[in-house]
Design a protein around this motif. Structure first.
Motif, PDB file in Angstrom:
ATOM      1  N   ALA A 292       0.004  16.772  -1.728  1.00  0.00           N
ATOM      2  CA  ALA A 292      -1.298  17.123  -1.133  1.00  0.00           C
ATOM      3  C   ALA A 292      -2.460  16.483  -1.875  1.00  0.00           C
ATOM      4  CB  ALA A 292      -1.459  18.641  -1.113  1.00  0.00           C
ATOM      5  N   ALA A 293      -2.305  16.283  -3.186  1.00  0.00           N
ATOM      6  CA  ALA A 293      -3.404  15.740  -3.995  1.00  0.00           C
ATOM      7  C   ALA A 293      -3.387  14.211  -4.076  1.00  0.00           C
ATOM      8  CB  ALA A 293      -3.327  16.314  -5.410  1.00  0.00           C
ATOM      9  N   THR A 294      -2.311  13.569  -3.640  1.00  0.00           N
ATOM     10  CA  THR A 294      -2.219  12.100  -3.723  1.00  0.00           C
ATOM     11  C   THR A 294      -2.873  11.469  -2.508  1.00  0.00           C
ATOM     12  OG1 THR A 294      -0.117  12.305  -4.932  1.00  0.00           O
ATOM     13  CG2 THR A 294      -0.658  10.149  -3.986  1.00  0.00           C
ATOM     14  N   PRO A 295      -3.856  10.584  -2.726  1.00  0.00           N
ATOM     15  CA  PRO A 295      -4.535   9.954  -1.585  1.00  0.00           C
ATOM     16  C   PRO A 295      -3.558   9.185  -0.692  1.00  0.00           C
ATOM     17  CG  PRO A 295      -5.714   9.531  -3.639  1.00  0.00           C
ATOM     18  CD  PRO A 295      -4.404  10.144  -4.012  1.00  0.00           C
ATOM     19  N   VAL A 296      -3.663   9.405   0.621  1.00  0.00           N
ATOM     20  CA  VAL A 296      -2.793   8.740   1.582  1.00  0.00           C
ATOM     21  C   VAL A 296      -3.440   7.420   1.993  1.00  0.00           C
ATOM     22  CG1 VAL A 296      -1.680   8.904   3.834  1.00  0.00           C
ATOM     23  CG2 VAL A 296      -1.985  10.966   2.423  1.00  0.00           C
ATOM     24  N   PRO A 297      -2.694   6.309   1.920  1.00  0.00           N
ATOM     25  CA  PRO A 297      -3.278   5.016   2.322  1.00  0.00           C
ATOM     26  C   PRO A 297      -3.602   5.007   3.799  1.00  0.00           C
ATOM     27  CG  PRO A 297      -0.917   4.807   1.928  1.00  0.00           C
ATOM     28  CD  PRO A 297      -1.309   6.175   1.454  1.00  0.00           C
ATOM     29  N   ARG A 298      -4.663   4.347   4.133  1.00  0.00           N
ATOM     30  CA  ARG A 298      -5.106   4.220   5.523  1.00  0.00           C
ATOM     31  C   ARG A 298      -5.011   2.783   5.981  1.00  0.00           C
ATOM     32  NH1 ARG A 298      -4.778   9.397   7.145  1.00  0.00           N
ATOM     33  NH2 ARG A 298      -5.869  10.771   5.688  1.00  0.00           N
ATOM     34  N   GLY A 299      -4.588   2.615   7.227  1.00  0.00           N
ATOM     35  CA  GLY A 299      -4.549   1.270   7.781  1.00  0.00           C
ATOM     36  C   GLY A 299      -3.328   0.474   7.382  1.00  0.00           C
TER      37      GLY A 299
ATOM     38  N   THR B  33       0.820  -1.210   0.000  1.00  0.00           N
ATOM     39  CA  THR B  33       0.000   0.000   0.000  1.00  0.00           C
ATOM     40  C   THR B  33       0.862   1.271   0.000  1.00  0.00           C
ATOM     41  OG1 THR B  33      -0.153  -0.149   2.426  1.00  0.00           O
ATOM     42  CG2 THR B  33      -1.971  -1.077   1.148  1.00  0.00           C
ATOM     43  N   VAL B  34       1.972   1.247   0.732  1.00  0.00           N
ATOM     44  CA  VAL B  34       2.870   2.403   0.738  1.00  0.00           C
ATOM     45  C   VAL B  34       3.615   2.488  -0.593  1.00  0.00           C
ATOM     46  CG1 VAL B  34       4.815   3.509   1.906  1.00  0.00           C
ATOM     47  CG2 VAL B  34       3.082   2.336   3.247  1.00  0.00           C
ATOM     48  N   GLU B  35       3.913   1.350  -1.200  1.00  0.00           N
ATOM     49  CA  GLU B  35       4.502   1.355  -2.539  1.00  0.00           C
ATOM     50  C   GLU B  35       3.584   2.068  -3.529  1.00  0.00           C
ATOM     51  OE1 GLU B  35       7.273  -2.655  -2.929  1.00  0.00           O
ATOM     52  OE2 GLU B  35       5.158  -2.738  -3.453  1.00  0.00           O
ATOM     53  N   GLN B  36       2.297   1.787  -3.435  1.00  0.00           N
ATOM     54  CA  GLN B  36       1.342   2.431  -4.343  1.00  0.00           C
ATOM     55  C   GLN B  36       1.261   3.933  -4.097  1.00  0.00           C
ATOM     56  OE1 GLN B  36      -0.235   1.131  -7.013  1.00  0.00           O
ATOM     57  NE2 GLN B  36       1.029  -0.666  -6.565  1.00  0.00           N
TER      58      GLN B  36
ATOM     59  N   ILE C 252       6.287   4.417   6.579  1.00  0.00           N
ATOM     60  CA  ILE C 252       4.930   4.951   6.672  1.00  0.00           C
ATOM     61  C   ILE C 252       4.800   6.105   5.666  1.00  0.00           C
ATOM     62  CG2 ILE C 252       4.654   4.279   9.081  1.00  0.00           C
ATOM     63  CD1 ILE C 252       5.227   7.169   9.888  1.00  0.00           C
ATOM     64  N   PRO C 253       3.572   6.478   5.295  1.00  0.00           N
ATOM     65  CA  PRO C 253       3.399   7.567   4.326  1.00  0.00           C
ATOM     66  C   PRO C 253       4.098   8.857   4.710  1.00  0.00           C
ATOM     67  CG  PRO C 253       1.330   6.380   4.596  1.00  0.00           C
ATOM     68  CD  PRO C 253       2.284   5.823   5.627  1.00  0.00           C
ATOM     69  N   ASP C 254       4.197   9.154   6.011  1.00  0.00           N
ATOM     70  CA  ASP C 254       4.869  10.383   6.447  1.00  0.00           C
ATOM     71  C   ASP C 254       6.336  10.420   6.010  1.00  0.00           C
ATOM     72  OD1 ASP C 254       2.621  11.418   7.551  1.00  0.00           O
ATOM     73  OD2 ASP C 254       3.177  11.043   9.631  1.00  0.00           O
ATOM     74  N   ASP C 255       6.983   9.259   5.959  1.00  0.00           N
ATOM     75  CA  ASP C 255       8.370   9.222   5.504  1.00  0.00           C
ATOM     76  C   ASP C 255       8.480   9.748   4.078  1.00  0.00           C
ATOM     77  OD1 ASP C 255       9.297   8.025   7.897  1.00  0.00           O
ATOM     78  OD2 ASP C 255       8.718   6.046   7.161  1.00  0.00           O
ATOM     79  N   LEU C 256       7.525   9.370   3.240  1.00  0.00           N
ATOM     80  CA  LEU C 256       7.532   9.789   1.840  1.00  0.00           C
ATOM     81  C   LEU C 256       7.169  11.265   1.697  1.00  0.00           C
ATOM     82  CD1 LEU C 256       5.825   6.611   0.345  1.00  0.00           C
ATOM     83  CD2 LEU C 256       8.223   7.269   0.109  1.00  0.00           C
ATOM     84  N   SER C 257       6.145  11.696   2.409  1.00  0.00           N
ATOM     85  CA  SER C 257       5.741  13.098   2.284  1.00  0.00           C
ATOM     86  C   SER C 257       6.805  14.037   2.844  1.00  0.00           C
ATOM     87  CB  SER C 257       4.400  13.327   2.988  1.00  0.00           C
ATOM     88  OG  SER C 257       4.472  12.970   4.364  1.00  0.00           O
ATOM     89  N   ASP C 258       7.513  13.609   3.903  1.00  0.00           N
ATOM     90  CA  ASP C 258       8.580  14.432   4.470  1.00  0.00           C
ATOM     91  C   ASP C 258       9.750  14.589   3.507  1.00  0.00           C
ATOM     92  OD1 ASP C 258       7.110  14.708   6.760  1.00  0.00           O
ATOM     93  OD2 ASP C 258       8.298  13.315   7.967  1.00  0.00           O
ATOM     94  N   LEU C 259      10.022  13.545   2.719  1.00  0.00           N
ATOM     95  CA  LEU C 259      11.201  13.537   1.855  1.00  0.00           C
ATOM     96  C   LEU C 259      10.891  13.893   0.406  1.00  0.00           C
ATOM     97  CD1 LEU C 259      12.891  10.278   3.198  1.00  0.00           C
ATOM     98  CD2 LEU C 259      13.775  12.602   3.451  1.00  0.00           C
TER      99      LEU C 259
END
Length: 332
Positions: free
Chosen positions: A325-332, A235-238, A282-289
């Motif tokens: 901001a426009a890319t849906p963040v995976p949940r769960g 899911t994080v890959e996607q 986690i998604p935050d790692d990607l958004s931070d970088l």
């Protein structure tokens, strides 16, 4: 770097503690030299652990070379510095074959790039031909001269500094060169408190003189191996691929992120997760970088630059920010 004390403290094995100690020592060592720039030190360490290369771009005098030196001196490996100038030759970087009359054969004299950590100071003051001497080094960890190939030391990292291309005497880095840097960042000016502390503490000597190696190459290899093993879920890959593909279709960009960017984005996220005390991304790692890893690779359209009224680099960063901001963040 975000607070990760509780994560590391819960259920740490002996190797976890050793890794944490090694990472913290490097971070502390760099931060003693770079006042008030914890995120800059964090990105530099992330790129080091992710086996990438770092580009630091900013105006003169804000600590670009100081950060590179502090990181280099904190690692117990070989260090080399290349001062890029208009008259620097590719052979000065990679090396040259010299005929040995006594032996009756050519002998290879290694260039400055043969070190664990290479500081390329003001890289965009050299000609594009000399800049291109680093392409093979950075991508494949080797040098080819006169048809023969020599392997560079392992680990190998280039930390390059450059002045803004608007300044006199600079050449724009080719896209192929920029794409080989895992991350790019700006230092920015220190805040008033940090600058006052710097003024008072550096009257007698430069803090870089006191920096000593705090980890050896074996400990660094352990950090690198642990970062490789960090889990990146489907899911994080996607989510990662969603950010990447969005840059390729964005109307304000002439050039989106490359497949190399995809691989380096994943490696950087794994390293950040490890340094934050997790065995998974986690998604935050990607958004931070996203901005440090992607923005310098993108080419905004002329219309987008004119509309934003800023530089190419700032326009690219704004595009990345809007894509995340426009890319849906995976949940769960």
């Amino acid at each position: 770097m975000r607070n990760h004390e509780s994560v590391w403290e819960s259920g740490m094995t002996a190797i976890d503690k050793a890794l944490r100690s090694a990472a913290d020592r490097v971070l502390t060592s760099v931060q003693t030299v770079i006042d008030g720039k914890p995120e800059a030190a964090s990105i530099a360490l992330t790129v080091l652990v992710a086996e990438g290369h770092l580009l630091i771009e900013d105006v003169p005098g804000v600590g670009k070379t100081m950060l590179a030196k502090a990181l280099a001196r904190s690692i117990g490996g070989s260090i080399s510095r290349i001062q890029f100038t208009p008259d620097l030759l590719p052979s000065d970087v990679t090396g040259v074959s010299v005929f040995d009359q006594a032996a009756g054969q050519f002998e290879f004299k290694p260039g400055a790039v043969f070190a664990n950590l290479v500081i390329g100071d003001e890289i965009n003051r050299a000609s594009p031909k000399t800049q291109s001497a680093l392409l093979e080094c950075m991508e494949e960890g080797q040098v080819t001269v006169d048809g023969r190939t020599w392997q560079l030391p392992n680990p190998f990292m280039v930390v390059a500094t450059q002045n803004p291309i608007e300044m006199d005497g600079t050449y724009a880095l080719p896209e192929a060169q920029r794409d080989r840097f895992m991350a790019s960042m700006s230092m920015g000016y220190p805040d008033p408190r940090a600058e006052l502390a710097m003024l008072r503490s550096r009257e007698s000597q430069s803090p870089i003189a006191a920096v000593r190696p705090v980890i050896d190459t074996e400990e660094l290899a352990g950090l690198i191996a642990a970062a490789r093993a960090v889990y990146l879920s489907p899911t994080v890959e996607q989510y990662l691929l969603g950010i990447i593909t969005a840059t390729r279709a964005h109307p304000d960009l002439r050039l989106g992120a490359s497949p190399r960017a995809t691989l380096q984005f994943a490696r950087a996220a794994k390293a950040r997760a490890l340094l934050d005390g997790r065995e998974y991304v986690i998604p935050d790692d990607l958004s931070d970088l996203a901005i440090p890893v992607l923005a310098h690779r993108l080419l905004p359209s002329r219309q987008a630059i004119a509309r934003s009224g800023t530089t190419e680099a700032l326009t690219s960063a704004e595009v990345v920010r809007s894509v995340v901001a426009a890319t849906p963040v995976p949940r769960g």
